[in-house]
Design a protein around this motif. Structure first.
Motif, mmCIF file in Angstrom:
data_model
loop_
_atom_site.group_PDB
_atom_site.id
_atom_site.type_symbol
_atom_site.label_atom_id
_atom_site.label_comp_id
_atom_site.label_asym_id
_atom_site.label_seq_id
_atom_site.Cartn_x
_atom_site.Cartn_y
_atom_site.Cartn_z
ATOM 1 N N GLN A 171 126.358 182.380 44.030
ATOM 2 C CA GLN A 171 125.150 181.677 43.572
ATOM 3 C C GLN A 171 125.346 181.109 42.173
ATOM 4 O O GLN A 171 124.905 180.003 41.878
ATOM 5 C CB GLN A 171 123.947 182.640 43.572
ATOM 6 N N SER A 172 126.027 181.853 41.294
ATOM 7 C CA SER A 172 126.207 181.371 39.920
ATOM 8 C C SER A 172 127.251 180.261 39.835
ATOM 9 O O SER A 172 127.238 179.480 38.895
ATOM 10 C CB SER A 172 126.590 182.533 38.996
ATOM 11 N N ASP A 173 128.164 180.189 40.814
ATOM 12 C CA ASP A 173 129.183 179.138 40.817
ATOM 13 C C ASP A 173 128.640 177.790 41.266
ATOM 14 O O ASP A 173 129.302 176.777 41.105
ATOM 15 C CB ASP A 173 130.357 179.545 41.719
ATOM 16 N N ARG A 174 127.449 177.771 41.821
ATOM 17 C CA ARG A 174 126.887 176.512 42.337
ATOM 18 C C ARG A 174 126.435 175.609 41.253
ATOM 19 O O ARG A 174 126.037 175.777 40.235
ATOM 20 C CB ARG A 174 125.721 176.786 43.276
ATOM 21 N N ILE A 214 126.156 187.119 44.351
ATOM 22 C CA ILE A 214 125.682 186.704 43.030
ATOM 23 C C ILE A 214 126.676 185.749 42.401
ATOM 24 O O ILE A 214 126.298 184.740 41.799
ATOM 25 C CB ILE A 214 125.435 187.940 42.142
ATOM 26 N N LYS A 215 127.982 186.039 42.539
ATOM 27 C CA LYS A 215 128.998 185.146 41.986
ATOM 28 C C LYS A 215 128.956 183.793 42.668
ATOM 29 O O LYS A 215 129.030 182.753 42.009
ATOM 30 C CB LYS A 215 130.383 185.762 42.152
#
Length: 115
Positions: free
Chosen positions: A112-115, A109-110
């Motif tokens: 994916q959110s950093d993209r 999840i981290k």
């Protein structure tokens, strides 16, 4: 020996393979990666005393229940309150796997959110 053949032989000796890696920008790149070792399969003895939380199998990571790849444990006669030592030990193994899965999900999840 051709250079291609010697390259593959080197990969085999180094226990590596060619895999695709996500570069984070939606593009994939080929890279040399180490082969993962599979856990040894320990045969289970089935009987009335050790049928609790009997671990049947663990699959390779697949995106079966969501968008992320994760291994799946198949368990026979699952209970959170086992009465036998085998049942308690297998419950410990399953709880460790759950903790690993939760940690991997947080990392996914981290990422994916950093993209």
């Amino acid at each position: 020996m051709s250079s291609f053949k010697s390259f593959w032989k080197t990969l085999e000796q180094e226990k590596e393979k060619i895999g695709s890696l996500d570069q984070g920008n939606g593009k994939m790149a080929l890279a040399r990666i180490g082969k993962q070792k599979r856990a040894k399969i320990v045969p289970c003895v089935s009987g009335p005393l050790n049928d609790e939380n009997q671990i049947i199998a663990r699959t390779a990571p697949v995106p079966r229940f969501g968008p992320f790849f994760e291994p799946i444990s198949l368990v026979k006669n699952y209970t959170e309150e086992p009465k036998t030592g085998v049942g308690r030990n297998n419950l410990r193994i399953l709880n460790n796997r759950k903790a690993e899965a939760r940690a991997a999900m947080k990392r996914n999840i981290k990422a994916q959110s950093d993209r």
